[in-house]
Design a protein around this motif. Structure first.
Motif, short mmCIF file in Angstrom:
data_model
loop_
_atom_site.label_atom_id
_atom_site.label_comp_id
_atom_site.label_asym_id
_atom_site.label_seq_id
_atom_site.Cartn_x
_atom_site.Cartn_y
_atom_site.Cartn_z
N UNK A 152 10.51 -0.07 -16.40
CA UNK A 152 9.68 -1.13 -15.85
C UNK A 152 9.04 -0.62 -14.56
N UNK A 153 7.80 -1.06 -14.33
CA UNK A 153 7.05 -0.62 -13.15
C UNK A 153 6.31 -1.82 -12.57
N UNK A 154 6.35 -1.95 -11.26
CA UNK A 154 5.57 -3.00 -10.61
C UNK A 154 4.10 -2.56 -10.57
N UNK A 155 3.17 -3.51 -10.66
CA UNK A 155 1.74 -3.15 -10.69
C UNK A 155 1.31 -2.30 -9.50
N UNK A 156 1.95 -2.46 -8.34
CA UNK A 156 1.46 -1.77 -7.14
C UNK A 156 2.01 -0.34 -6.97
N UNK A 157 2.96 0.07 -7.83
CA UNK A 157 3.61 1.37 -7.60
C UNK A 157 2.78 2.49 -8.24
N UNK A 158 1.76 2.92 -7.53
CA UNK A 158 0.81 3.90 -8.07
C UNK A 158 1.49 5.21 -8.43
N UNK B 181 1.50 6.91 -12.15
CA UNK B 181 0.97 8.27 -12.35
C UNK B 181 2.04 9.16 -12.96
N UNK B 182 3.28 9.00 -12.50
CA UNK B 182 4.37 9.82 -13.03
C UNK B 182 4.54 9.57 -14.53
N UNK C 149 9.52 14.91 -10.13
CA UNK C 149 9.71 13.71 -10.95
C UNK C 149 9.48 14.02 -12.42
N UNK C 150 8.35 14.65 -12.70
CA UNK C 150 8.02 15.01 -14.10
C UNK C 150 9.04 16.01 -14.64
N UNK C 151 9.42 16.97 -13.83
CA UNK C 151 10.36 18.01 -14.26
C UNK C 151 11.69 17.39 -14.68
N UNK C 152 12.19 16.42 -13.92
CA UNK C 152 13.47 15.78 -14.26
C UNK C 152 13.35 15.01 -15.56
N UNK C 153 12.27 14.24 -15.72
CA UNK C 153 12.11 13.46 -16.96
C UNK C 153 12.02 14.39 -18.17
N UNK C 154 11.28 15.48 -18.03
CA UNK C 154 11.11 16.42 -19.13
C UNK C 154 12.43 17.08 -19.49
N UNK C 155 13.17 17.49 -18.47
CA UNK C 155 14.46 18.16 -18.71
C UNK C 155 15.48 17.19 -19.31
N UNK C 156 15.45 15.95 -18.86
CA UNK C 156 16.38 14.95 -19.40
C UNK C 156 16.13 14.78 -20.90
N UNK C 157 14.88 14.61 -21.24
CA UNK C 157 14.54 14.35 -22.63
C UNK C 157 14.74 15.58 -23.51
N UNK C 158 14.76 16.76 -22.91
CA UNK C 158 14.95 17.99 -23.68
C UNK C 158 16.42 18.28 -23.96
N UNK D 88 0.84 -1.19 0.00
CA UNK D 88 0.00 0.00 0.00
C UNK D 88 0.88 1.25 0.00
N UNK D 89 0.57 2.16 -0.88
CA UNK D 89 1.30 3.42 -0.91
C UNK D 89 0.47 4.49 -0.22
N UNK D 90 1.12 5.47 0.38
CA UNK D 90 0.36 6.53 1.03
C UNK D 90 -0.47 7.29 0.01
N UNK D 91 -1.63 7.78 0.47
CA UNK D 91 -2.47 8.58 -0.41
C UNK D 91 -1.68 9.79 -0.87
N UNK D 92 -1.87 10.15 -2.14
CA UNK D 92 -1.11 11.27 -2.69
C UNK D 92 -1.78 12.58 -2.32
#
Ligand SMILES: CC(C)(COP(=O)(O)OP(=O)(O)OC[C@H]1O[C@@H](n2cnc3c(N)ncnc32)[C@H](O)[C@@H]1OP(=O)(O)O)[C@@H](O)C(=O)NCCC(=O)NCCS
Length: 183
Positions: free
Chosen positions: A126-132, A136-137, A104-113, A2-6
Motif C-alpha cells: 500500500x502507498x499513500x498518494x503523496x509518497x513520490x 517511483x520505487x 530500494x530496488x536492489x532489495x526488492x529484486x533480491x528478495x523476489x529472486x 512535500x518530499x524533497x526533490x530526488x
C-alpha cells in the motif's frame, strides 16, 4: 506532505549498490531495524516487538542491507495468509544517507529472486498518494520485471484510519514472470 526533490547519486544504478551486502534478518537485528524505521518518515514506527517478529517469524520474506557493517536498508513482508503466492511488502526503509543508489530496488529484486519465494506470482503493497519516492520505487520495480502495476482504493483516511493518516492505495504488481533475474 512535500518530499524533497530526488537527486540521483553520481554512482547511479546498478553500480551504486555493489557495496551493499544483503541477507535474511534474525531476531538480534530487531532493535537496529526499529531505529532505521524511526529514521525513515513517513513510515509508521511499529513496536520493537513487531520488528522482532518480522525478523524471526517472517525472516524468509524480509531482507536487510548492510554497508560497512551498518544496517542501512530493510524490507519487511509476508505471504498473504489467504493467498500464499502473493507477497505483501509491508515497509521499505533506506537510510537517508544511502538513498538514490538503487538500494530500494536492489532489495526488492533480491528478495523476489530467493529460491524459496520462486512460487510468488503477485506482489502487493500500500502507498499513500503523496509518497513520490515509493511510487517511483514500485513502478520502476514493476517495469524492471516487465509486470503490470495497478492500484485501487484500499484503507481510507476516514473509514479505516480514524481521520489521522492519509489514505492508502492498494498496489498490485503481477502476474510476475516465471523466470526472474537475480539482482
Ligand atoms: C522509498 C525509498 C525506500 C527509496 O529508496 P532508494 O534506495 O532511494 O530508491 P532507489 O534508489 O532504488 O530508487 C528507485 C526508483 O525510485 C526513484 N526515486 C527514489 N527516490 C525518489 C524520490 N524522492 N522522488 C522521486 N523518485 C525517487 C529513483 O529515481 C528510481 O527510479 P528508476 O526506477 O526510474 O531508476 C526511500 O526513499 C525511503 O526509505 N523513504 C522513506 C520510507 C518510505 O517512504 N518507504 C516506502 C514506503 S513502504
Amino acid at each position: 506532505m512535500a518530499l524533497p526533490a530526488h537527486q540521483p547519486a553520481a554512482t547511479g544504478f546498478p553500480q551504486g549498490h555493489v557495496a551493499f551486502s544483503l541477507r535474511k534478518p534474525q531476531a538480534a537485528d530487531g532493535a537496529v531495524i526499529h531505529r532505521l524505521i524511526a529514521a525513515c518518515p513517513p513510515l509508521d514506527v511499529n513496536s520493537l516487538y513487531c520488528n522482532l517478529l518480522q525478523a524471526s517469524h517472517f525472516a524468509d520474506c524480509c531482507i536487510l542491507a548492510e554497508e560497512t557493517g551498518q544496517v542501512v536498508g530493510w524490507v519487511s513482508g509476508y505471504r498473504l495468509p489467504a493467498d500464499p503466492r502473493t507477497l505483501f511488502v509491508w515497509q521499505v526503509a533506506v537510510d537517508p544517507a544511502v538513498r538514490g543508489r538503487g538500494l530500494g530496488r536492489h532489495m526488492l529484486t533480491a528478495l523476489l529472486a530467493r529460491p524459496d519465494l520462486g512460487d510468488i506470482t503477485t506482489i502487493t503493497t500500500t502507498i499513500t498518494p503523496s509518497n513520490r519516492a515509493s511510487w517511483a520505487l514500485f513502478q520502476g520495480f514493476a517495469d524492471s520485471l516487465g509486470a503490470p502495476l495497478r492500484h485501487d482504493a484500499h484503507f481510507d483516511r476516514d473509514c479505516h484510519l480514524a481521520g489521522t493518516q492519509e489514505s492508502e492505495r492498494l498496489v498490485t504488481i503481477g502476474p510476475l514472470p516465471a523466470m526472474r533475474a537475480v539482482a
